[in-house]
Write a protein that holds these residues in place. Sequence first.
Motif, short mmCIF file in Angstrom:
data_model
loop_
_atom_site.label_atom_id
_atom_site.label_comp_id
_atom_site.label_asym_id
_atom_site.label_seq_id
_atom_site.Cartn_x
_atom_site.Cartn_y
_atom_site.Cartn_z
N ALA A 73 9.66 1.04 -33.72
CA ALA A 73 8.61 0.04 -33.93
C ALA A 73 8.41 -0.22 -35.42
CB ALA A 73 7.30 0.51 -33.30
N ALA A 74 8.45 0.83 -36.25
CA ALA A 74 8.31 0.65 -37.70
C ALA A 74 9.48 -0.16 -38.25
CB ALA A 74 8.22 2.00 -38.39
N LEU A 75 10.67 0.08 -37.73
CA LEU A 75 11.84 -0.68 -38.17
C LEU A 75 11.69 -2.16 -37.82
CD1 LEU A 75 14.67 1.82 -37.12
CD2 LEU A 75 13.96 1.28 -39.45
N SER A 76 11.18 -2.42 -36.62
CA SER A 76 11.00 -3.82 -36.20
C SER A 76 9.91 -4.53 -37.01
CB SER A 76 10.69 -3.90 -34.70
OG SER A 76 9.42 -3.35 -34.43
N GLU A 77 9.01 -3.77 -37.62
CA GLU A 77 7.98 -4.35 -38.49
C GLU A 77 8.50 -4.57 -39.91
OE1 GLU A 77 4.39 -2.01 -38.35
OE2 GLU A 77 4.57 -1.77 -36.19
N PHE B 48 13.96 0.49 -45.01
CA PHE B 48 14.54 1.30 -46.07
C PHE B 48 14.16 2.76 -45.83
CE2 PHE B 48 14.55 3.38 -50.20
CZ PHE B 48 15.79 3.01 -50.70
N PHE B 49 15.16 3.58 -45.51
CA PHE B 49 14.93 5.00 -45.27
C PHE B 49 14.77 5.71 -46.60
CE2 PHE B 49 16.94 9.25 -45.05
CZ PHE B 49 16.04 9.86 -44.20
N GLU B 50 13.65 6.40 -46.76
CA GLU B 50 13.40 7.14 -48.00
C GLU B 50 13.59 8.64 -47.84
OE1 GLU B 50 9.56 7.92 -50.64
OE2 GLU B 50 10.26 5.85 -50.70
N TRP B 51 13.07 9.21 -46.75
CA TRP B 51 13.04 10.67 -46.67
C TRP B 51 12.78 11.13 -45.25
CZ3 TRP B 51 9.03 14.29 -45.79
CH2 TRP B 51 9.30 15.58 -46.24
N LEU B 52 13.36 12.26 -44.87
CA LEU B 52 13.05 12.94 -43.62
C LEU B 52 13.04 14.43 -43.93
CD1 LEU B 52 14.14 12.29 -40.05
CD2 LEU B 52 14.48 14.57 -40.95
N GLY B 53 12.01 15.12 -43.50
CA GLY B 53 11.92 16.55 -43.76
C GLY B 53 11.02 17.23 -42.75
N ASP C 24 1.12 26.76 -34.30
CA ASP C 24 2.44 27.31 -33.97
C ASP C 24 3.43 26.17 -33.78
OD1 ASP C 24 4.10 29.49 -33.65
OD2 ASP C 24 3.84 29.54 -31.47
N VAL C 25 3.55 25.31 -34.80
CA VAL C 25 4.40 24.13 -34.71
C VAL C 25 5.18 23.92 -36.00
CG1 VAL C 25 2.87 22.93 -33.08
CG2 VAL C 25 2.59 22.56 -35.54
N LEU C 26 6.21 23.10 -35.89
CA LEU C 26 6.93 22.56 -37.05
C LEU C 26 6.59 21.09 -37.12
CD1 LEU C 26 10.40 24.19 -36.35
CD2 LEU C 26 8.73 24.93 -38.04
N ARG C 27 6.24 20.61 -38.31
CA ARG C 27 5.92 19.20 -38.50
C ARG C 27 7.14 18.52 -39.09
NH1 ARG C 27 1.75 15.93 -38.74
NH2 ARG C 27 0.27 17.62 -38.41
N VAL C 28 7.55 17.41 -38.48
CA VAL C 28 8.68 16.61 -38.97
C VAL C 28 8.12 15.27 -39.42
CG1 VAL C 28 10.92 15.58 -38.40
CG2 VAL C 28 10.24 17.76 -37.36
N VAL C 29 8.55 14.82 -40.60
CA VAL C 29 8.03 13.59 -41.20
C VAL C 29 9.19 12.71 -41.64
CG1 VAL C 29 6.65 12.64 -43.10
CG2 VAL C 29 5.96 14.78 -42.01
N VAL C 30 9.07 11.42 -41.39
CA VAL C 30 10.03 10.44 -41.91
C VAL C 30 9.23 9.41 -42.71
CG1 VAL C 30 10.00 8.92 -39.86
CG2 VAL C 30 12.00 8.95 -41.37
N VAL C 31 9.78 8.99 -43.84
CA VAL C 31 9.15 8.00 -44.70
C VAL C 31 10.06 6.79 -44.78
CG1 VAL C 31 8.24 7.49 -46.99
CG2 VAL C 31 7.95 9.78 -46.02
N LEU C 32 9.52 5.62 -44.44
CA LEU C 32 10.26 4.36 -44.48
C LEU C 32 9.52 3.38 -45.38
CD1 LEU C 32 10.79 4.06 -40.62
CD2 LEU C 32 12.48 4.84 -42.28
N ARG D 116 5.63 3.43 -44.78
CA ARG D 116 5.19 3.93 -43.47
C ARG D 116 5.66 5.37 -43.34
NH1 ARG D 116 4.15 0.92 -38.83
NH2 ARG D 116 3.13 -0.38 -40.37
N ARG D 117 4.72 6.28 -43.15
CA ARG D 117 5.05 7.69 -42.94
C ARG D 117 4.70 8.05 -41.52
NH1 ARG D 117 2.24 11.77 -46.78
NH2 ARG D 117 0.46 11.06 -45.61
N LEU D 118 5.71 8.50 -40.77
CA LEU D 118 5.52 8.90 -39.39
C LEU D 118 5.77 10.40 -39.28
CD1 LEU D 118 7.55 6.01 -37.78
CD2 LEU D 118 5.08 6.23 -37.79
#
Length: 194
Positions: free
Chosen positions: A17-21, A25-30, A39-47, A57-59
């Motif tokens: 959905a973010a791509l369609s908006e 441009f992919f900046e980062w994923l970590g 008791d979780v791991l958080r995954v983040v992508v920045v576009l 947009r940070r998801l």
Amino acid sequence: MSSVTVPAAGWREAVGAALSEGFTFFEWLGAVDEVGRADVLRVVVVLRHPDRPAETRRLGTEVPREGGRLDSLRDLVAGAGWPEREAAEMFGLTFDGGDPRRLLLGPDFEGAPLRKDAVLGARTALAWPGAKEPGESAASPSRRRMVPPGVPDPAVWGDRDPDAGPASPDEVAESAVGGRVRRRPGTARRGADR
């Protein structure tokens, strides 16, 4: 920067959905280990939006620390495959549809070295580089012993009383923040016999 947390089941759809908006441009994923908080791991992508670079947009999403799985973004976002491989290796995640090959660690390495409960063995086995730690020098006898960030408190890991049993992951993570060595009641002070 707009920041949105999505459920793991909707991860791929939210990125689509973010791509369609226009955030193409992919900046980062970590990833980051949230042990001690959850008791979780958080995954983040920045576009980013290429026509409006100030718009980002940070998801983010959360997956269980044990057996955490996410759909891969490598076929949606150019460049996401490499950081997915790194996050998989360093945090023990699985990216369904991603490249399962090792990126940084040897084939025999076991564990997830960037999880907060992973002990940095080299930092506890070798002397900390540079000058002596505060409290270990004759010039500063009144200063307390310090540990660098990422090294668990010796009373929790390393010099732990064998009768106390192994430390829990939460206890190791809580003690690996660096700073003064925390003393427990009944433990002898290091260097007291000097």
